[in-house]
Design an enzyme around this catalytic site. Structure first.
Site, mmCIF file in Angstrom:
data_model
loop_
_atom_site.group_PDB
_atom_site.id
_atom_site.type_symbol
_atom_site.label_atom_id
_atom_site.label_comp_id
_atom_site.label_asym_id
_atom_site.label_seq_id
_atom_site.Cartn_x
_atom_site.Cartn_y
_atom_site.Cartn_z
ATOM 1 N N THR A 187 0.852 -1.179 0.000
ATOM 2 C CA THR A 187 0.000 0.000 0.000
ATOM 3 C C THR A 187 0.887 1.229 0.000
ATOM 4 O O THR A 187 2.080 1.119 0.232
ATOM 5 C CB THR A 187 -0.828 0.006 1.303
ATOM 6 O OG1 THR A 187 -1.196 -1.326 1.625
ATOM 7 C CG2 THR A 187 -2.072 0.833 1.192
ATOM 8 N N ARG A 215 -12.960 -7.938 -4.342
ATOM 9 C CA ARG A 215 -12.326 -8.025 -3.018
ATOM 10 C C ARG A 215 -12.005 -6.634 -2.488
ATOM 11 O O ARG A 215 -11.509 -5.774 -3.209
ATOM 12 C CB ARG A 215 -11.051 -8.862 -3.112
ATOM 13 C CG ARG A 215 -10.292 -9.001 -1.791
ATOM 14 C CD ARG A 215 -9.136 -8.034 -1.693
ATOM 15 N NE ARG A 215 -8.319 -8.256 -0.490
ATOM 16 C CZ ARG A 215 -7.334 -7.468 -0.100
ATOM 17 N NH1 ARG A 215 -7.039 -6.398 -0.826
ATOM 18 N NH2 ARG A 215 -6.649 -7.722 0.991
ATOM 19 N N ILE A 216 -12.296 -6.403 -1.222
ATOM 20 C CA ILE A 216 -11.970 -5.141 -0.558
ATOM 21 C C ILE A 216 -11.013 -5.431 0.583
ATOM 22 O O ILE A 216 -11.234 -6.358 1.373
ATOM 23 C CB ILE A 216 -13.241 -4.445 -0.043
ATOM 24 C CG1 ILE A 216 -14.099 -3.992 -1.228
ATOM 25 C CG2 ILE A 216 -12.901 -3.251 0.847
ATOM 26 C CD1 ILE A 216 -15.454 -3.466 -0.856
ATOM 27 N N GLY A 217 -9.954 -4.658 0.678
ATOM 28 C CA GLY A 217 -8.951 -4.878 1.711
ATOM 29 C C GLY A 217 -9.114 -3.945 2.889
ATOM 30 O O GLY A 217 -10.173 -3.356 3.122
ATOM 31 N N ASP A 218 -8.039 -3.805 3.644
ATOM 32 C CA ASP A 218 -8.083 -3.007 4.874
ATOM 33 C C ASP A 218 -8.007 -1.511 4.633
ATOM 34 O O ASP A 218 -8.490 -0.717 5.436
ATOM 35 C CB ASP A 218 -6.920 -3.402 5.779
ATOM 36 C CG ASP A 218 -5.573 -3.005 5.175
ATOM 37 O OD1 ASP A 218 -4.945 -2.036 5.662
ATOM 38 O OD2 ASP A 218 -5.138 -3.646 4.210
ATOM 39 N N THR A 237 -0.080 -1.095 6.356
ATOM 40 C CA THR A 237 0.214 -1.752 5.093
ATOM 41 C C THR A 237 0.569 -3.202 5.370
ATOM 42 O O THR A 237 1.042 -3.543 6.449
ATOM 43 C CB THR A 237 1.368 -1.049 4.361
ATOM 44 O OG1 THR A 237 1.692 -1.801 3.182
ATOM 45 C CG2 THR A 237 2.618 -0.947 5.217
ATOM 46 N N GLY A 238 0.335 -4.052 4.376
ATOM 47 C CA GLY A 238 0.618 -5.473 4.560
ATOM 48 C C GLY A 238 -0.516 -6.309 4.015
ATOM 49 O O GLY A 238 -1.119 -5.984 2.993
ATOM 50 N N LYS A 239 -0.843 -7.387 4.702
ATOM 51 C CA LYS A 239 -1.898 -8.295 4.267
ATOM 52 C C LYS A 239 -3.221 -7.838 4.864
ATOM 53 O O LYS A 239 -3.442 -7.908 6.074
ATOM 54 C CB LYS A 239 -1.580 -9.720 4.682
ATOM 55 C CG LYS A 239 -0.305 -10.250 4.038
ATOM 56 C CD LYS A 239 -0.004 -11.672 4.458
ATOM 57 C CE LYS A 239 1.320 -12.141 3.867
ATOM 58 N NZ LYS A 239 1.676 -13.506 4.321
ATOM 59 N N GLY A 240 -4.103 -7.368 3.995
ATOM 60 C CA GLY A 240 -5.326 -6.713 4.436
ATOM 61 C C GLY A 240 -6.204 -7.544 5.333
ATOM 62 O O GLY A 240 -6.776 -7.043 6.300
#
Length: 321
Positions: A187, A215-218, A237-240
Site C-alpha cells: 500500500t 475483493r476489498i482490503g483493509d 500496510t501489509g496483508k489486508g
C-alpha cells in the site's frame, strides 16, 4: 510539540537481494515525497492537505502498488481503493473498486466533503467521480507490463499474492522470486501532524495480485488500515485480511486512549503482539509530534521527518549500534 510526518510505500517480503536500481528508484521516490510533505508542513498547510498531497504523488509513481502502479485482479483489471481521515473531527472518506480514477485518495476526500456518506464503491464511486469532474483515464493507463507479468506468475502458481514471493493462500509449494528480484508490495500511505497537534491519515492501494474481482482490503476500512483521532494518525500496510482482523489502526489509538501507552509503545504492541509475523507494518504520528514506523515483515518502504531535525528513509530494519 512540533510537526511530524511519516509515509510508507508498502510492507512485505522484500528480499535483501533487491537489485540496486529497483531499490534506488523507490528510495528516491520516498525522498521526493517526504520533501513535498515537509515543505507543505513548513508552509503551514493543514495535515489533511499534506497527506492527500503526498499520497497523490505516491499514486502517480508506477513503482508502488497504488494508482498508476496498481496490481491486477484475477481478470486482469485494476480495482483501486483509498481512505482519508481528519483526526480532530474524525471526518473520513473512502472508496473502492475504482478503475479509471487517476488519484483515488482525492476522490475519497470528495466523498468526505461532498456527500453525507463515508464510503462509496465500484459503479457508484465511478459515477461520483465523473460528477465531480476528477481526472479519469482509460483503464489501460493502469495496466503496466510489470503488473501483467506479476499476474501471470500468480496465476501459474495458482495463488493470490501480495508480491512475487509472499503467498496469501496456503500452498505446500515454494514460490520463487522473479528473475529481477523485484516486488510490488502493499500500500502507500501518509500521516501528518502540525504544530497545533492537528492530525490526518491517508492510505491508497491496488490490493493483491490476482485478487478476486470485488475483493476489498483493509485500506478503506476505518480503524483497520486507516485511522486518525485527536491522539494519533495511523496508516497500515501489509496483508489486508490480517489487518482487518486485528483492527490495527484503531488499536494503536485505543491503547493510547484507554491504556495510556505512548505512540511507540502502542504501535509496537499492535505490530509485535496483535498481528502474526510477516503481515503488517504501519506509520503513525502523535499529537505531540512523535513518529514511529514499526513492521513485522522483512521490510517496509518508509520515510519520516520531524520538526526537530530527525529524518529517516529505509526499507529493512535499522541496524542498532
Amino acid at each position: 510539540m512540533g510537526w511530524a510526518i511519516g509515509l510508507h510505500g508498502g510492507a512485505g517480503d522484500i528480499p535483501l537481494t533487491l537489485p540496486a536500481e529497483r531499490r534506488q528508484l523507490r528510495e528516491a521516490a520516498l525522498r521526493h515525497c517526504l520533501g513535498i510533505g515537509v515543505d507543505a508542513l513548513k508552509d503551514k498547510k493543514a495535515p489533511l492537505d499534506v497527506v492527500e498531497l503526498v499520497v497523490r504523488e505516491l499514486e502517480n509513481n508506477p513503482h508502488f502498488n497504488a494508482g498508476r502502479g496498481s496490481v491486477l485482479t484475477n481478470e486482469g483489471t485494476v480495482e483501486m481503493e483509498a481512505c482519508i481521515m481528519d483526526g480532530n473531527t474524525r471526518r473520513c472518506g473512502a472508496v473502492s473498486g475504482l478503475t479509471t480514477v487517476v488519484n483515488a485518495i482525492s476522490l475519497a476526500r470528495l466523498v468526505m466533503e461532498k456527500t453525507p456518506h463515508i464510503y462509496l464503491a465500484f459503479d457508484g464511486a465511478e459515477k461520483f467521480a465523473r460528477e465531480q469532474g476528477v481526472e479519469t483515464v482509460d483503464q489501460s493507463h493502469f495496466i503496466t507490463p510489470e503488473n501483467i507479468e506479476r499476474l501471470k506468475q500468480a496465476k501459474e502458481a495458482n495463488r493470490v499474492q501480495l508480491d512475487y514471493t509472499q503467498p496469501i493462500q496456503n500452498d505446500v509449494k515454494k514460490e520463487t522470486p522473479s528473475a529481477d528480484g523485484d516486488s510490488q508490495i502493499g500500500t502507500v500511505g501518509c500521516v501528518a501532524v502540525d504544530n497545533d497537534g492537528n492530525l490526518a491519515a491517508a492510505t491508497s492501494t491496488g490490493g493483491f495480485v490476482n485478487k478476486m474481482v470485488g475483493r476489498i482490503g483493509d485500506t478503506p476500512i476505518i480503524g483497520a488500515g486507516t485511522y486518525a483521532n485527536n491522539l494519533c494518525a495511523v496508516s497500515a500496510t501489509g496483508k489486508g485480511e490480517a489487518i482487518i482482523r486485528s483492527t490495527v489502526a484503531r488499536d494503536v489509538a485505543a491503547l493510547m486512549e484507554f491504556k495510556g501507552l505512548s505512540l511507540k509503545e502502542a504501535a509496537a504492541y499492535v505490530v509485535e503482539e496483535s498481528v502474526p509475523r510477516g503481515n503488517v507494518g504501519l506509520v503513525a504520528v502523535s499529537a505531540k509530534g512523535e513518529v514511529t514506523m514499526p513492521f513485522n515483515t522483512t521490510g517496509m518502504f518508509r520515510a519520516c521527518a520531524t520538526e526537530d531535525g530527525y529524518s529517516e528513509i529505509g526499507i529493512w530494519p535499522s541496524v542498532q549500534n
